[in-house]
Write a protein that holds these residues in place. Structure first.
Motif, short mmCIF file in Angstrom:
data_model
loop_
_atom_site.label_atom_id
_atom_site.label_comp_id
_atom_site.label_asym_id
_atom_site.label_seq_id
_atom_site.Cartn_x
_atom_site.Cartn_y
_atom_site.Cartn_z
N ALA A 53 0.88 -1.30 0.00
CA ALA A 53 0.12 -0.17 0.04
C ALA A 53 0.78 1.31 0.00
N GLY A 54 0.66 2.23 -0.82
CA GLY A 54 1.06 3.30 -1.08
C GLY A 54 2.54 3.42 -1.65
N LYS A 55 2.63 2.27 -2.37
CA LYS A 55 4.08 2.23 -3.19
C LYS A 55 3.75 2.34 -4.73
N LYS A 56 4.97 2.74 -5.39
CA LYS A 56 4.61 3.07 -6.81
C LYS A 56 5.73 2.24 -7.42
N VAL A 57 5.39 2.00 -8.98
CA VAL A 57 6.67 1.54 -9.80
C VAL A 57 7.09 2.70 -10.71
N TYR A 58 8.29 2.90 -10.74
CA TYR A 58 8.79 3.91 -11.53
C TYR A 58 9.81 3.29 -12.75
N PHE A 59 9.79 4.02 -14.10
CA PHE A 59 10.45 3.62 -15.12
C PHE A 59 11.36 4.69 -15.61
N ALA A 60 12.49 4.40 -16.23
CA ALA A 60 13.35 5.39 -16.59
C ALA A 60 14.45 4.97 -17.80
N SER A 61 14.66 5.58 -18.58
CA SER A 61 15.39 5.14 -19.73
C SER A 61 16.25 6.35 -20.53
N MET B 68 15.44 1.30 -17.81
CA MET B 68 15.25 0.66 -19.06
C MET B 68 16.23 0.61 -20.21
N GLY B 69 17.54 1.03 -19.84
CA GLY B 69 18.40 0.78 -20.71
C GLY B 69 19.24 1.94 -21.16
N ASP B 70 20.60 1.99 -21.61
CA ASP B 70 21.30 3.01 -21.93
C ASP B 70 21.37 4.17 -20.85
N LEU B 71 21.58 3.55 -19.62
CA LEU B 71 21.93 4.47 -18.40
C LEU B 71 23.40 5.27 -18.57
N PHE B 72 24.25 4.43 -19.28
CA PHE B 72 25.51 4.98 -19.75
C PHE B 72 25.65 4.99 -21.27
N ASP B 73 26.22 6.00 -21.58
CA ASP B 73 26.50 6.13 -23.05
C ASP B 73 27.64 4.83 -23.55
N PHE B 74 28.16 4.44 -22.57
CA PHE B 74 29.09 3.37 -22.95
C PHE B 74 29.49 2.65 -21.58
N TRP B 75 29.44 1.49 -21.78
CA TRP B 75 29.48 0.51 -20.64
C TRP B 75 30.42 -0.89 -21.04
N PHE B 76 31.41 -1.26 -20.65
CA PHE B 76 32.13 -2.63 -20.68
C PHE B 76 32.78 -2.95 -19.68
N GLU B 77 32.33 -4.16 -19.14
CA GLU B 77 32.91 -4.90 -17.85
C GLU B 77 34.02 -5.81 -18.57
N TYR B 78 35.47 -5.42 -17.91
CA TYR B 78 36.18 -6.21 -18.22
C TYR B 78 36.46 -7.08 -17.08
N LYS B 79 37.32 -8.14 -17.00
CA LYS B 79 36.97 -9.04 -15.99
C LYS B 79 37.31 -8.27 -14.57
N THR B 80 38.34 -7.36 -14.59
CA THR B 80 38.44 -6.75 -13.12
C THR B 80 38.35 -5.30 -13.18
N VAL B 81 37.89 -4.54 -14.30
CA VAL B 81 37.65 -3.17 -14.61
C VAL B 81 36.31 -2.95 -15.14
N ILE B 82 35.55 -1.97 -14.48
CA ILE B 82 34.47 -1.08 -15.04
C ILE B 82 34.74 0.28 -15.65
N PRO B 83 34.11 0.74 -16.56
CA PRO B 83 34.45 2.39 -16.80
C PRO B 83 34.49 3.24 -15.74
N LYS B 84 35.36 4.20 -15.53
CA LYS B 84 35.61 5.07 -14.47
C LYS B 84 34.47 6.35 -14.54
N GLY B 85 34.10 6.49 -13.53
CA GLY B 85 33.07 7.58 -13.44
C GLY B 85 31.81 7.02 -12.71
N PHE B 86 30.59 7.78 -12.79
CA PHE B 86 29.20 7.58 -12.47
C PHE B 86 29.09 7.16 -10.83
N THR B 87 30.00 7.58 -10.10
CA THR B 87 30.15 7.28 -8.68
C THR B 87 28.86 7.82 -7.80
#
Length: 254
Positions: free
Chosen positions: A8-16, A52-71
């Motif tokens: 009760a009182g809760k909602k669902v939100y969508f962003a893309s 719903m996708g494209d939160l980042f303009d580029f994202w690639f997960e290496y084995k031990t590295v993710i893109p810098k930023g977006f903290t």
């Protein structure tokens, strides 16, 4: 079909389509801060959040590295997830190289294909939207290349400084990749996600079809009992979807 019952009182939100990092990290910072403020605004009544996708303009997960930023974004998502808010992430055509980081670090499930949900008895068909429908042929060709195991294997052996820089350049300069090439309304009879939704309705009824990818805030009635919603973006429109358990509406964050 996954069943979700809202308290009760809760909602669902969508962003893309935030495309954080474009055209540069510095220039997208204000958009990121605005998105984080929105997440702060909704955290009091959010039962579920769909990214719903494209939160980042580029994202690639290496084995031990993710893109810098977006903290700030990642920290806020961690905060909401740790607070018990259910978050679901659908990859787009810019961030489809996800491989466990969101699940392991943020407890956020990641989906590479559209999913079906029943939320408070209403049926939803949800996905980013790239590569669906009778058109979008350019993205379909690119997606085959980008998801090819051999292509991903070669890319991961590039040093991250080289790979990320190359990918960011292509993402911003190539209109086909960026999505800017066709960000205009084509009409109900030519919008390929609308045509896709009509085709899905021939197989099964859904009350709501929700997509991103088109960068256009759209609400289109498919028939008396079914609606197509496109979420717009967080570049020009700052629009999002809100479902209060009964009605779905498209809103703008100011």
């Amino acid at each position: 079909m996954t069943n979700i019952e809202l308290p009760a009182g809760k909602k669902v939100y969508f962003a893309s389509d935030n495309h954080l990092g474009a055209p540069t990290m510095k220039e997208s910072r204000q958009r990121e801060l605005k998105f984080v403020r929105w997440l702060d605004t909704i955290k009091s009544d959010a039962g579920v959040i769909f990214l719903m996708g494209d939160l980042f303009d580029f994202w690639f997960e290496y084995k031990t590295v993710i893109p810098k930023g977006f903290t700030r974004t990642l920290g806020k998502l961690a905060e909401l997830s740790d607070a018990g808010i259910e978050i679901h992430y659908f990859v787009g055509n810019h961030d489809l190289w996800m491989n466990g980081y969101f699940e392991e670090e943020l407890n956020i499930p990641v989906y590479h294909k559209p999913q079906q949900y029943s939320i408070n008895g209403a049926s939803f068909f949800i996905g980013h939207g790239d590569g669906l429908g009778p058109d979008d042929k350019g993205f379909k060709r690119m997606k085959k290349v980008f998801t090819n195991p051999l292509a991903k294997w070669f890319f991961k052996w590039l040093h991250p400084d080289i790979g990320v820089r190359l990918a960011k350049h292509l993402s911003v300069s190539n209109k086909l990749i960026s999505g800017d090439d066709d960000a205009k309304f084509l009409g109900n009879d030519k919008e390929w996600l609308v045509l896709y939704a009509h085709r899905k309705l021939e197989q099964q009824h859904y009350d709501h079809f929700i997509f991103g990818h088109r960068h256009l805030p759209l609400e289109i009635k498919l028939n008396e009992n079914s609606k197509y919603t496109n979420l717009g973006d967080w570049i020009n429109y700052y629009t999002y979807g809100e479902f209060d358990g009964k009605e779905l509406s498209l809103k703008k964050f100011n």
